[in-house]
Design a protein around this motif. Structure first.
Motif, short mmCIF file in Angstrom:
data_model
loop_
_atom_site.label_atom_id
_atom_site.label_comp_id
_atom_site.label_asym_id
_atom_site.label_seq_id
_atom_site.Cartn_x
_atom_site.Cartn_y
_atom_site.Cartn_z
N TYR A 1 65.86 42.72 81.94
CA TYR A 1 65.60 41.73 82.94
C TYR A 1 65.64 40.45 82.44
N GLU A 2 66.82 39.85 82.57
CA GLU A 2 66.79 38.28 82.01
C GLU A 2 66.60 37.29 83.13
N ARG B 1 58.50 36.41 78.74
CA ARG B 1 58.62 37.80 78.34
C ARG B 1 59.79 38.66 78.98
N LYS B 2 60.65 39.19 78.42
CA LYS B 2 61.96 39.75 79.04
C LYS B 2 61.47 41.30 79.16
N ARG B 3 61.32 41.69 80.50
CA ARG B 3 61.05 43.14 80.91
C ARG B 3 62.32 44.04 80.53
N VAL B 4 62.01 45.08 79.99
CA VAL B 4 63.11 46.08 79.65
C VAL B 4 62.88 47.43 80.54
N MET B 5 63.96 47.68 80.99
CA MET B 5 63.99 48.89 81.82
C MET B 5 64.30 50.30 80.93
N GLN B 6 63.27 50.78 80.33
CA GLN B 6 63.79 51.85 79.13
C GLN B 6 63.31 53.42 79.62
N TYR B 7 63.84 54.26 79.18
CA TYR B 7 63.76 55.72 79.59
C TYR B 7 63.17 56.67 78.65
N ARG B 8 62.53 56.16 77.76
CA ARG B 8 62.00 57.00 76.50
C ARG B 8 61.19 58.22 76.88
N ARG B 9 60.30 58.05 78.08
CA ARG B 9 59.51 59.45 78.46
C ARG B 9 60.22 59.94 79.27
N GLN C 1 59.38 45.23 94.46
CA GLN C 1 59.83 43.99 93.55
C GLN C 1 60.18 44.45 92.20
N LYS C 2 59.45 45.34 91.76
CA LYS C 2 59.64 45.79 90.27
C LYS C 2 61.20 46.65 90.17
N PHE C 3 61.50 47.41 91.17
CA PHE C 3 62.74 48.04 91.21
C PHE C 3 63.85 46.92 91.03
N TYR C 4 63.86 45.88 92.10
CA TYR C 4 64.97 44.97 92.03
C TYR C 4 64.79 43.74 91.11
N GLY C 5 63.76 43.48 90.74
CA GLY C 5 63.31 42.42 90.01
C GLY C 5 63.66 41.02 90.60
N PHE C 6 62.98 41.01 91.87
CA PHE C 6 62.99 39.85 92.79
C PHE C 6 62.90 38.63 92.05
N ASN C 7 63.83 37.53 92.31
CA ASN C 7 63.57 36.45 91.63
C ASN C 7 62.88 35.15 92.94
#
Length: 338
Positions: A125-126, A132-140, A332-338
């Motif tokens: 999420y830029e 701090r840039k939030r990363v959507m990762q799927y490691r787990r 809000q987390k899902f879409y990353g509302f601005n």
């Protein structure tokens, strides 16, 4: 044949599309970049034509009457010759190092004994102004660096889903499932990811931060105020996803569970946005959406009634509002509302 076709839907994108396309050119001759000018009235068409002229073996410029984001994706898919297909929005871009790893992996898997249907990678999420840039990762959630199927998926927590930014599909699979996104409709990204899922057998997760998802423009579709204004389009996509689920043959338990959870978050988003709009008309639309779900698929309706938002439907007072706020924060987390 190209390895990867990338559709870049553009509507009045002159101020940022060059950054996007330049990042994609790093893929070289293995990649086909299809710039779809969706009836722009600024300099977008000229920029697209310039790229096509400068890179004739890599870039295609396609011009169409304005049909919206979904129609631009449809056009990109119709013009794609690559083995795999991805959509990159014109205000986003990709990381070069991760890009090369993606192409290397696709090339290796394309020559393997199993057919890859979907490759998943991380996205960032830029968000403009965020330190701090939030990363959507799927490691787990998925096995890394190996082909896997639905029965090898792990638990995916609420708010973590496979979004358009994280997915690359096999082109022929998208055609096989008959994907056709609606015209003049926002929020079709969810339909793009959701509708092909029953056709997906083999997946691969590459743990690289590939896609950079820009958030910050006031007119962006994920701006909360814009989303409330366009709520009818969100509801339309929501209903189309319900229709897809209802008519699909979903044989695998984990696939069904994932698709139900995905519908849970989308229906929660629709419901919360309708509540936040604060009008009686919006509350009637919320009631009508749940009625539509109930009449289409009663079993799904009952599952969602006990899901993320359904539990808050009849909770009175502070308790109900508190749970609704929690649900909203997940949206809000899902879409990353601005």
């Amino acid at each position: 044949m190209k390895l990867l076709s990338i559709a870049v839907p553009c509507y009045n994108s002159q101020d940022y599309m060059e950054k996007c396309v330049n990042s994609l050119l790093a893929g070289g001759e293995e990649v086909e970049i299809i710039i779809v000018d969706d009836g722009s009235v600024d300099n977008t068409a000229a920029i697209a034509d310039r790229f096509a002229k400068e890179y004739p073996t890599i870039v295609k410029a396609v011009h169409q009457e304005n049909g919206g984001h979904g129609q631009a994706v449809n056009t990109g898919l119709k013009n794609a010759t690559g083995l795999f297909f991805k959509v990159v929005d014109s205000d986003d871009w990709v990381n070069e190092e991760a890009y090369h790893k993606i192409l290397e992996t696709l090339g290796t898997l394309a020559g393997g004994s199993q057919t890859l249907d979907m490759l998943i990678s991380n996205f960032v999420y830029e968000k403009e102004g965020a330190t701090r840039k939030r990363v959507m990762q799927y490691r787990r959630c998925f096995p890394k660096d190996t082909m896997f199927q639905w029965n090898q998926m792990r638990h995916m927590p609420k708010g973590k889903y496979i979004l358009m930014h994280s997915v690359i599909y096999r082109t022929q699979l998208l055609r096989q499932c008959g994907l056709e996104l609606p015209k003049h409709t926002f929020y079709v990204d969810n339909l793009f990811v959701f509708e092909p899922l029953p056709f997906v057998k083999n997946m691969y997760y590459l743990d690289v931060n590939f896609y950079r998802y820009f958030i910050g423009r006031e007119d962006q579709s994920v701006n909360e105020a814009v989303m409330i204004k366009r709520i009818d389009q969100q509801i339309k996509v929501n209903k189309m996803m319900i229709d897809v689920f209802e008519k699909s043959t979903i044989s695998h338990r984990m696939m069904r569970k994932y698709m139900v959870n995905y519908l849970d978050i989308i229906t929660t988003i629709s419901s919360i946005m309708l509540i936040r709009s604060g009008t009686q008309e919006a509350l009637e639309k919320k009631k009508e959406l749940w009625k539509y779900l109930k009449e289409k698929d009663y079993s799904l309706y009952m599952r969602l009634r006990h899901g993320l938002f359904g539990r808050t439907m009849n909770l009175p007072g502070k308790g109900g509002r508190k749970v609704s706020v929690t649900a909203y924060k997940i949206c809000q987390k899902f879409y990353g509302f601005n």
